[in-house]
Design a protein around this motif. Structure first.
Motif, PDB file in Angstrom:
ATOM      1  N   GLY A 132      -3.747   1.921  -1.347  1.00  0.00           N
ATOM      2  CA  GLY A 132      -4.243   1.187  -2.500  1.00  0.00           C
ATOM      3  C   GLY A 132      -5.492   1.741  -3.140  1.00  0.00           C
ATOM      4  N   THR A 133      -5.856   2.986  -2.849  1.00  0.00           N
ATOM      5  CA  THR A 133      -7.068   3.550  -3.438  1.00  0.00           C
ATOM      6  C   THR A 133      -6.877   3.930  -4.901  1.00  0.00           C
ATOM      7  N   ASP A 134      -5.657   4.185  -5.312  1.00  0.00           N
ATOM      8  CA  ASP A 134      -5.326   4.431  -6.717  1.00  0.00           C
ATOM      9  C   ASP A 134      -4.195   3.463  -7.063  1.00  0.00           C
ATOM     10  N   THR A 135      -4.586   2.277  -7.517  1.00  0.00           N
ATOM     11  CA  THR A 135      -3.587   1.209  -7.679  1.00  0.00           C
ATOM     12  C   THR A 135      -2.494   1.578  -8.673  1.00  0.00           C
ATOM     13  N   ASP A 136      -2.831   2.282  -9.746  1.00  0.00           N
ATOM     14  CA  ASP A 136      -1.807   2.641 -10.730  1.00  0.00           C
ATOM     15  C   ASP A 136      -0.775   3.598 -10.130  1.00  0.00           C
ATOM     16  N   LYS A 137      -1.242   4.641  -9.455  1.00  0.00           N
ATOM     17  CA  LYS A 137      -0.330   5.612  -8.859  1.00  0.00           C
ATOM     18  C   LYS A 137       0.496   4.972  -7.736  1.00  0.00           C
ATOM     19  N   ASP A 138      -0.188   4.201  -6.870  1.00  0.00           N
ATOM     20  CA  ASP A 138       0.516   3.552  -5.761  1.00  0.00           C
ATOM     21  C   ASP A 138       1.542   2.545  -6.278  1.00  0.00           C
ATOM     22  N   TYR A 139       1.169   1.779  -7.308  1.00  0.00           N
ATOM     23  CA  TYR A 139       2.091   0.792  -7.861  1.00  0.00           C
ATOM     24  C   TYR A 139       3.309   1.469  -8.489  1.00  0.00           C
ATOM     25  N   SER A 140       3.089   2.594  -9.192  1.00  0.00           N
ATOM     26  CA  SER A 140       4.227   3.284  -9.810  1.00  0.00           C
ATOM     27  C   SER A 140       5.175   3.832  -8.739  1.00  0.00           C
ATOM     28  N   LEU A 141       4.625   4.295  -7.606  1.00  0.00           N
ATOM     29  CA  LEU A 141       5.485   4.744  -6.505  1.00  0.00           C
ATOM     30  C   LEU A 141       6.283   3.579  -5.924  1.00  0.00           C
ATOM     31  N   LEU A 142       5.659   2.420  -5.831  1.00  0.00           N
ATOM     32  CA  LEU A 142       6.364   1.231  -5.340  1.00  0.00           C
ATOM     33  C   LEU A 142       7.433   0.774  -6.334  1.00  0.00           C
ATOM     34  N   GLU A 143       7.156   0.956  -7.636  1.00  0.00           N
ATOM     35  CA  GLU A 143       8.179   0.638  -8.649  1.00  0.00           C
ATOM     36  C   GLU A 143       9.373   1.576  -8.530  1.00  0.00           C
ATOM     37  N   GLU A 144       9.104   2.874  -8.365  1.00  0.00           N
ATOM     38  CA  GLU A 144      10.184   3.850  -8.222  1.00  0.00           C
ATOM     39  C   GLU A 144      11.064   3.547  -7.012  1.00  0.00           C
ATOM     40  N   ALA A 145      10.452   3.037  -5.960  1.00  0.00           N
ATOM     41  CA  ALA A 145      11.194   2.713  -4.743  1.00  0.00           C
ATOM     42  C   ALA A 145      11.825   1.328  -4.804  1.00  0.00           C
ATOM     43  N   LYS A 146      11.689   0.649  -5.955  1.00  0.00           N
ATOM     44  CA  LYS A 146      12.251  -0.696  -6.164  1.00  0.00           C
ATOM     45  C   LYS A 146      11.636  -1.733  -5.215  1.00  0.00           C
ATOM     46  N   ILE A 147      10.374  -1.522  -4.845  1.00  0.00           N
ATOM     47  CA  ILE A 147       9.671  -2.478  -3.984  1.00  0.00           C
ATOM     48  C   ILE A 147       8.821  -3.417  -4.821  1.00  0.00           C
ATOM     49  N   ALA A 148       8.177  -2.891  -5.849  1.00  0.00           N
ATOM     50  CA  ALA A 148       7.272  -3.705  -6.662  1.00  0.00           C
ATOM     51  C   ALA A 148       8.005  -4.853  -7.347  1.00  0.00           C
ATOM     52  N   GLN A 149       9.244  -4.612  -7.769  1.00  0.00           N
ATOM     53  CA  GLN A 149       9.998  -5.637  -8.480  1.00  0.00           C
ATOM     54  C   GLN A 149      10.323  -6.828  -7.580  1.00  0.00           C
TER      55      GLN A 149
END
Length: 190
Positions: A132-149
């Motif tokens: 979580g040190t770079d929330t934008d980058k980490d969040y986009s990776l979680l979106e790509e992995a279909k976890i954020a949704q």
């Protein structure tokens, strides 16, 4: 001298009778001979031999991944507990965090220190661990992995909170220091 001591230990170590019947001791000695002859240190050769023996004789119906998942759960490094849970995650404790940090960071950089943000980048690149040190980058990776949704909470806020918690734990371990400007530095001479 060390090799003969390890072989004596393997010959004398107690085994369950079922494993004795399956010739586990001979297999363990063969595994050890194989790994020690490939110029591995005796301790590493013993670790590899024990690993193969455990997979072969103790958990013959499971994959190595299953074994690691069970071992991690029993050691408290992976959770949640229970066999019904298919997906598990790392449970950060002090020992695991220190181990991951020490294996991630270039030791030559440690005397001068690195920022928590740099540690997050290194952990992301080397182990695919998001702290979580770079929330934008980490969040986009979680979106790509279909976890954020699928996450019901504010995941960006949780990522930032996670980074603060990890920084606090590193500070309590004596591996980091937070300065007045809010920057956390990981290093030895703080």
């Amino acid at each position: 001298m060390i090799l003969s001591n390890v072989k004596a230990f393997l010959r004398d170590m107690p085994l369950k009778s079922a494993n004795e019947n399956n010739n586990a001791r001979e297999a363990l000695l063969r595994y050890f001979d194989t790994f020690s002859s490939s110029s591995e240190a005796p301790l590493h050769a013993l670790a590899h031999a024990l690993q193969f023996a455990i997979y072969t004789f103790t958990y013959p119906n499971n994959t190595p991944s299953d074994f690691c998942r069970v071992l991690g759960t029993r050691a408290g490094l992976v959770g949640p507990g229970g066999n019904a849970t298919k997906y598990k995650r790392l449970l950060i404790n002090r020992f695991l965090l220190e181990t991951i940090v020490m294996s991630t960071v270039n030791m030559e950089e440690m005397p001068d220190g690195i920022e928590l943000r740099e540690l997050g980048e290194a952990m992301r690149e080397q182990y695919c661990i998001l702290i979580g040190t770079d929330t934008d980058k980490d969040y986009s990776l979680l979106e790509e992995a279909k976890i954020a949704q699928d996450a019901p909470e504010d995941l960006r806020g949780e990522l930032a909170s996670n980074a603060r918690g990890i920084a606090d734990m590193l500070i309590s371990l004596g591996l980091a220091k937070r300065y007045a400007d809010g920057v956390t530095i990981i290093g030895w001479r703080l």
